[in-house]
Design a protein around this motif. Structure first.
Motif, PDB file in Angstrom:
ATOM      1  N   ALA A   1      46.784  39.868  38.350  1.00 32.72           N
ATOM      2  CA  ALA A   1      45.346  40.108  38.237  1.00 32.72           C
ATOM      3  C   ALA A   1      45.014  41.401  38.977  1.00 32.72           C
ATOM      4  O   ALA A   1      45.423  41.580  40.125  1.00 32.72           O
TER       5      ALA A   1
ATOM      6  N   SER B   1      37.309  48.271  40.604  1.00 31.38           N
ATOM      7  CA  SER B   1      35.907  48.309  41.015  1.00 31.38           C
ATOM      8  C   SER B   1      35.159  49.501  40.420  1.00 31.38           C
ATOM      9  O   SER B   1      33.956  49.407  40.158  1.00 31.38           O
TER      10      SER B   1
ATOM     11  N   TRP C   1      41.837  44.229  39.900  1.00 32.37           N
ATOM     12  CA  TRP C   1      40.409  44.493  39.973  1.00 32.37           C
ATOM     13  C   TRP C   1      40.203  45.994  40.016  1.00 32.37           C
ATOM     14  O   TRP C   1      40.754  46.671  40.873  1.00 32.37           O
TER      15      TRP C   1
ATOM     16  N   ASN D   1      34.456  41.147  45.108  1.00 31.91           N
ATOM     17  CA  ASN D   1      35.755  41.334  44.477  1.00 31.91           C
ATOM     18  C   ASN D   1      36.180  40.008  43.847  1.00 31.91           C
ATOM     19  O   ASN D   1      36.377  39.020  44.559  1.00 31.91           O
ATOM     20  N   PRO D   2      36.337  39.946  42.528  1.00 30.71           N
ATOM     21  CA  PRO D   2      36.694  38.680  41.878  1.00 30.71           C
ATOM     22  C   PRO D   2      38.071  38.165  42.295  1.00 30.71           C
ATOM     23  O   PRO D   2      38.352  36.978  42.158  1.00 30.71           O
ATOM     24  N   LEU D   3      38.919  39.033  42.821  1.00 27.50           N
ATOM     25  CA  LEU D   3      40.242  38.586  43.256  1.00 27.50           C
ATOM     26  C   LEU D   3      40.153  37.685  44.486  1.00 27.50           C
ATOM     27  O   LEU D   3      41.038  36.848  44.699  1.00 27.50           O
TER      28      LEU D   3
ATOM     29  N   SER E   1      43.052  45.195  45.331  1.00 29.63           N
ATOM     30  CA  SER E   1      42.905  45.324  43.884  1.00 29.63           C
ATOM     31  C   SER E   1      44.016  44.632  43.081  1.00 29.63           C
ATOM     32  O   SER E   1      44.033  44.731  41.858  1.00 29.63           O
ATOM     33  N   GLU E   2      44.916  43.898  43.754  1.00 35.40           N
ATOM     34  CA  GLU E   2      46.020  43.275  43.019  1.00 35.40           C
ATOM     35  C   GLU E   2      46.396  41.924  43.611  1.00 35.40           C
ATOM     36  O   GLU E   2      46.496  41.765  44.815  1.00 35.40           O
TER      37      GLU E   2
ATOM     38  N   MET F   1      37.976  43.190  35.527  1.00 38.56           N
ATOM     39  CA  MET F   1      39.151  42.465  36.006  1.00 38.56           C
ATOM     40  C   MET F   1      40.118  42.298  34.854  1.00 38.56           C
ATOM     41  O   MET F   1      39.754  41.848  33.777  1.00 38.56           O
ATOM     42  N   TYR F   2      41.349  42.683  35.116  1.00 38.85           N
ATOM     43  CA  TYR F   2      42.432  42.626  34.131  1.00 38.85           C
ATOM     44  C   TYR F   2      43.386  41.520  34.542  1.00 38.85           C
ATOM     45  O   TYR F   2      43.695  41.354  35.723  1.00 38.85           O
TER      46      TYR F   2
ATOM     47  N   THR G   1      41.097  41.538  29.553  1.00 37.49           N
ATOM     48  CA  THR G   1      40.247  42.192  30.540  1.00 37.49           C
ATOM     49  C   THR G   1      38.830  41.655  30.406  1.00 37.49           C
ATOM     50  O   THR G   1      38.319  41.509  29.298  1.00 37.49           O
TER      51      THR G   1
END
Length: 166
Positions: free
Chosen positions: A52, A56, A54, A13-15, A35-36, A61-62, A109
């Protein structure tokens, strides 16, 4: 003949990495879910609220960066013109207007499907780009919304690159 392509997902997860970057900078943040991530960053002109997300399921990623400015209904046409002109000059991301709350934001994004994940450098570049572009647009936005200045004049003044410091 049809080809079956297996949907690849990114496991990391990039977050998680983004949260480490945010914490290392001592920025106020809130991780409400996997996800946030919401971050508050102090800029030269105002505070920026960075969101940000995510996703998946699509491997993307936004990131959005909300400018601390509200646009009155009477100035929307000028602001739309300003955002369109500013967007023509951007390489990454774009400015948008949120009619729900009258806010201006920068959005971008990054699709990550098929990669091994996002790097710290990519996250830094993403955030740096968002903040830099918001810092450049903010004075023009104020000139148009509160000063009633023509869009091209405001954009030219705000977007010029300066050299050195006074």
């Amino acid at each position: 003949m049809s080809l079956l392509i297996e949907h690849s997902r990114i496991s990391a997860n990039p977050l998680d990495l983004f949260e480490e970057l945010v914490a290392a900078n001592d920025w106020i943040h809130d991780r409400s879910s996997d996800s946030e991530l919401i971050v508050q960053v102090a800029g030269q002109w105002c505070d920026y609220n960075v969101c940000a997300l995510w996703q998946s399921d699509i491997g993307a990623m936004y990131l959005s960066c909300h400018l601390e400015a509200r646009v009155a209904v009477t100035r929307r046409a000028a602001v739309f013109e300003l955002l369109a002109a500013a967007n023509e000059r951007l390489w990454l991301g774009h400015f948008d207007y949120s009619p729900e709350d009258g806010a201006v934001l920068f959005r971008h994004t990054i699709p990550l499907r098929g990669t091994s994940g996002i790097s710290v450098e990519q996250l830094e570049d993403l955030l740096d780009t968002a903040l830099l572009e918001c810092e450049r647009l903010y004075p023009a936005l104020q000139m148009v919304v509160w000063g009633g200045r023509p869009v091209e004049e405001a954009l030219t003044a705000a977007m010029m690159d300066t050299v050195g410091e006074a």
